[in-house]
Design an enzyme around this catalytic site. Sequence first.
Site, mmCIF file in Angstrom:
data_model
loop_
_atom_site.group_PDB
_atom_site.id
_atom_site.type_symbol
_atom_site.label_atom_id
_atom_site.label_comp_id
_atom_site.label_asym_id
_atom_site.label_seq_id
_atom_site.Cartn_x
_atom_site.Cartn_y
_atom_site.Cartn_z
ATOM 1 N N LYS A 1 -9.527 -10.997 3.768
ATOM 2 C CA LYS A 1 -9.918 -11.221 5.106
ATOM 3 C C LYS A 1 -11.332 -10.681 5.014
ATOM 4 C CE LYS A 1 -10.016 -7.928 7.538
ATOM 5 N NZ LYS A 1 -9.069 -7.547 8.473
ATOM 6 N N GLY B 1 1.293 -11.033 16.699
ATOM 7 C CA GLY B 1 1.841 -9.891 16.468
ATOM 8 C C GLY B 1 2.837 -9.850 15.168
ATOM 9 N N GLU C 1 -28.154 6.859 15.353
ATOM 10 C CA GLU C 1 -28.633 7.874 16.131
ATOM 11 C C GLU C 1 -28.338 8.023 17.591
ATOM 12 O OE1 GLU C 1 -32.851 7.909 16.485
ATOM 13 O OE2 GLU C 1 -32.915 5.558 15.953
ATOM 14 N N TYR D 1 -5.927 -8.162 16.922
ATOM 15 C CA TYR D 1 -6.684 -8.001 15.616
ATOM 16 C C TYR D 1 -6.874 -9.287 14.773
ATOM 17 C CZ TYR D 1 -6.068 -2.977 15.198
ATOM 18 O OH TYR D 1 -6.183 -1.464 15.193
ATOM 19 N N CYS E 1 -6.142 -7.372 4.603
ATOM 20 C CA CYS E 1 -7.417 -6.812 4.633
ATOM 21 C C CYS E 1 -8.250 -7.198 3.567
ATOM 22 C CB CYS E 1 -7.324 -5.236 4.217
ATOM 23 S SG CYS E 1 -5.885 -4.269 5.095
ATOM 24 N N HIS F 1 -33.632 8.313 12.159
ATOM 25 C CA HIS F 1 -34.330 7.282 12.618
ATOM 26 C C HIS F 1 -34.865 6.201 11.783
ATOM 27 C CE1 HIS F 1 -36.379 5.340 16.248
ATOM 28 N NE2 HIS F 1 -37.664 5.455 15.447
ATOM 29 N N ALA G 1 -10.689 -0.494 13.099
ATOM 30 C CA ALA G 1 -11.806 -1.415 13.108
ATOM 31 C C ALA G 1 -11.276 -2.809 13.167
ATOM 32 C CB ALA G 1 -12.859 -1.316 11.925
ATOM 33 N N THR H 1 0.714 -6.680 1.678
ATOM 34 C CA THR H 1 -0.123 -7.340 2.730
ATOM 35 C C THR H 1 -1.891 -7.333 2.517
ATOM 36 O OG1 THR H 1 1.624 -7.286 4.409
ATOM 37 C CG2 THR H 1 -0.127 -7.666 5.240
ATOM 38 N N CYS H 2 -1.943 -6.040 2.696
ATOM 39 C CA CYS H 2 -3.196 -5.678 2.384
ATOM 40 C C CYS H 2 -4.060 -6.428 1.494
ATOM 41 C CB CYS H 2 -3.653 -3.953 2.353
ATOM 42 S SG CYS H 2 -5.199 -3.527 2.155
ATOM 43 N N ARG I 1 2.201 8.835 -0.096
ATOM 44 C CA ARG I 1 1.824 10.300 -0.922
ATOM 45 C C ARG I 1 2.396 11.453 -0.321
ATOM 46 N NH1 ARG I 1 -4.460 8.712 -1.346
ATOM 47 N NH2 ARG I 1 -4.404 6.997 -2.904
ATOM 48 N N GLU J 1 -10.197 -11.450 14.530
ATOM 49 C CA GLU J 1 -11.026 -11.668 13.212
ATOM 50 C C GLU J 1 -11.297 -13.078 12.810
ATOM 51 O OE1 GLU J 1 -8.835 -8.660 10.657
ATOM 52 O OE2 GLU J 1 -10.220 -6.898 11.560
ATOM 53 N N SER K 1 0.957 -1.252 0.040
ATOM 54 C CA SER K 1 -0.106 -0.167 -0.014
ATOM 55 C C SER K 1 0.669 1.144 -0.074
ATOM 56 C CB SER K 1 -0.966 -0.012 1.180
ATOM 57 O OG SER K 1 -1.817 -1.069 1.170
HETATM 58 P P1 NDP Z 1 -1.674 -7.559 17.599
HETATM 59 O O1 NDP Z 1 -0.501 -6.646 18.119
HETATM 60 O O2 NDP Z 1 -3.226 -6.739 17.250
HETATM 61 O O3 NDP Z 1 -2.020 -8.536 18.735
HETATM 62 C C1 NDP Z 1 -1.125 -9.522 19.301
HETATM 63 C C2 NDP Z 1 -1.634 -10.235 20.141
HETATM 64 O O4 NDP Z 1 -0.590 -11.380 20.436
HETATM 65 C C3 NDP Z 1 -1.852 -9.834 21.548
HETATM 66 O O5 NDP Z 1 -3.068 -10.332 22.034
HETATM 67 C C4 NDP Z 1 -0.925 -10.250 22.292
HETATM 68 O O6 NDP Z 1 -1.171 -10.274 23.514
HETATM 69 C C5 NDP Z 1 -0.504 -11.374 21.877
HETATM 70 N N1 NDP Z 1 0.932 -11.864 22.155
HETATM 71 C C6 NDP Z 1 2.083 -11.304 21.845
HETATM 72 N N2 NDP Z 1 2.982 -11.794 22.160
HETATM 73 C C7 NDP Z 1 2.833 -12.824 22.708
HETATM 74 C C8 NDP Z 1 3.389 -14.068 23.157
HETATM 75 N N3 NDP Z 1 4.777 -14.181 23.160
HETATM 76 N N4 NDP Z 1 2.750 -15.196 23.568
HETATM 77 C C9 NDP Z 1 1.298 -15.026 23.712
HETATM 78 N N5 NDP Z 1 0.489 -14.068 23.082
HETATM 79 C C10 NDP Z 1 1.356 -12.915 22.539
HETATM 80 O O7 NDP Z 1 -1.032 -8.008 16.528
HETATM 81 P P2 NDP Z 1 -1.732 -9.082 15.263
HETATM 82 O O8 NDP Z 1 -0.778 -10.075 14.783
HETATM 83 O O9 NDP Z 1 -3.187 -9.460 15.693
HETATM 84 O O10 NDP Z 1 -1.957 -7.732 14.206
HETATM 85 C C11 NDP Z 1 -0.597 -7.292 13.745
HETATM 86 C C12 NDP Z 1 -0.915 -5.768 13.289
HETATM 87 O O11 NDP Z 1 -1.590 -5.898 12.062
HETATM 88 C C13 NDP Z 1 -2.188 -5.150 14.019
HETATM 89 O O12 NDP Z 1 -1.501 -4.500 15.395
HETATM 90 C C14 NDP Z 1 -2.655 -4.007 13.081
HETATM 91 O O13 NDP Z 1 -1.713 -2.895 13.051
HETATM 92 C C15 NDP Z 1 -2.596 -4.958 11.744
HETATM 93 N N6 NDP Z 1 -3.743 -5.536 11.225
HETATM 94 C C16 NDP Z 1 -5.220 -4.648 11.150
HETATM 95 C C17 NDP Z 1 -6.230 -5.025 11.018
HETATM 96 C C18 NDP Z 1 -7.316 -4.252 10.972
HETATM 97 O O14 NDP Z 1 -7.100 -2.788 10.769
HETATM 98 N N7 NDP Z 1 -8.515 -4.531 10.970
HETATM 99 C C19 NDP Z 1 -6.326 -6.669 11.110
HETATM 100 C C20 NDP Z 1 -5.272 -7.336 11.009
HETATM 101 C C21 NDP Z 1 -3.940 -6.684 11.362
HETATM 102 P P3 NDP Z 1 -1.249 -9.020 24.851
HETATM 103 O O15 NDP Z 1 -2.426 -8.256 24.512
HETATM 104 O O16 NDP Z 1 -1.032 -9.879 26.270
HETATM 105 O O17 NDP Z 1 0.164 -8.117 24.523
#
Ligand code: NDP
Length: 454
Positions: free
Chosen positions: A50, A267, A447, A183, A47, A442, A345, A41-42, A323, A187, A14
């Site tokens: 998904k 993550g 609302e 996220y 995105c 409504h 979201a 990725t997107c 951009r 999802e 992107s």
């Molecule tokens: P996130 O950062 O959203 O979530 C990571 C999750 O993994 C958290 O629940 C975290 O727990 C857990 N975690 C991290 N390390 C460990 C570990 N060592 N053991 C167990 N659990 C662990 O990452 P995602 O991979 O879900 O998504 C990556 C990024 O991609 C997002 O941050 C976002 O920027 C982007 N994304 C956006 C979307 C959207 O806009 N709809 C959809 C998908 C991805 P804890 O909470 O305890 O730290």
Amino acid sequence: MEFQFDLIVVGAGSGGLAAAKRAASYGVKVAIVEANKIGGTCVIRGCVPKKLMVYAAKSKKNMTSSEGYGLKSESISFESNILLKNIRKEVSRLSDLYKDSLNKLNVTVFDGLGRFLTQNELEIICPKTKKILQKISSKKILISVGGKPKKLNIPGIDLAWTSDDIFELDRFPESILIVGGGYIACEFASIFRNLGIEVTQLIRGEHLLNSFDEDLSLCLEESPTFTGINLISKNQLKSIARVNGNLESTLDSGDKIVTNNILIATGREPNLQPLNLDFLNLKMDGPYLDVDELNQTSNENVFAVGDIINKPNLTPVAIEQGRVFSDNFFNHQKRKVNYEYIPKAVFTIPEISTVGLTEKRAKEIHSEKNIKIFKCKFTPMSNTFKDNKSKCMLKIVVNKLTDKVLGCHMFGETSSEIIQMVSISLNAGITKKDFDITMALHPTISEEFVTMYG
Ligand code: NDP
């Protein structure tokens, strides 16, 4: 020194595509290097595919829960191979469209992996044979290679999938363990559960979606579509082993879970390693490339946008960074990315959307006594004749001293569409009084945002 290009963009996701197209529109000579399909990725493994899966899951949920509306649904079956095949077709179509748009703007596309030779030169490597295909040079180089899933360092981890693998499947499994509560984990848990797959979700903390307003996490955990998921909290994955064609997960507690497969969603991290950047000694910000507000790294010829810098890793953010970079460096503008009020979201069913400060953060910044919360939770009319009585929740965080709306949060159908519009008003500095004097539409869910009086 004469360079072949004014700008080489490494990574056609992107952010990279946005920068390349904008720069080319100013008439500069641009090349883009990409080892995979154009789109990043997107478009390829995020995105877009998904969201198509979310539509499938929502459609099935509606078809199977609408008997109260007189819609009988005895013989609905879900064939994941059809969905996955159609998604791949659509992703290829979009990728080709992006390639065409680059061609139309005379951007030269190099298929291969870009590796730095100097601050102005790259070699293009064939990802399969590892052969050097050619060398190219440019005045400026923009890195936009995106991220990759983080893997846990535990025995048997290579048996598990990451989200990248889900999009390559021919069929969905019948049961899955999803590790993580962010996220991607939420999802996919929602998609799989609503498509009839048995889902166990494992989180190390107490709640899902820790970076979101607490009320949103609670709404999701209490939602009937999510309670069908076996949520295991305060536990961690210790090891994975293959047992009779299934995967056996051993948890820290000693418990064992057997599922067809496992999705690790703990993550993502920058995918910088293949670039051979070490000799440039670029300043780092943890695992991210450190950049100034012009997206310039510590080397004046090298720039970075997207998931490799420490800013919200979201598609619209990367596009704007790309951009703005090209507007500034190839059209003499003085723009900055506006990182305030970025709407977000999570496309669970129902979905979660948010803009601005959470209640907790607002209280930390402005002090608890200066924050007023407006909140309502109700069963939306669309669920009147459904067995599923999933509630929706709307919440406004207000600064009592200025009446300024600091954050809006919503759990419920189409909340992402609603919060996108709400983010315009927050950006414009709207007050709670502005919400109150706005006429309601409504009967709608949204609302309630203009009818919550304190
Ligand atoms: P996130 O950062 O959203 O979530 C990571 C999750 O993994 C958290 O629940 C975290 O727990 C857990 N975690 C991290 N390390 C460990 C570990 N060592 N053991 C167990 N659990 C662990 O990452 P995602 O991979 O879900 O998504 C990556 C990024 O991609 C997002 O941050 C976002 O920027 C982007 N994304 C956006 C979307 C959207 O806009 N709809 C959809 C998908 C991805 P804890 O909470 O305890 O730290």
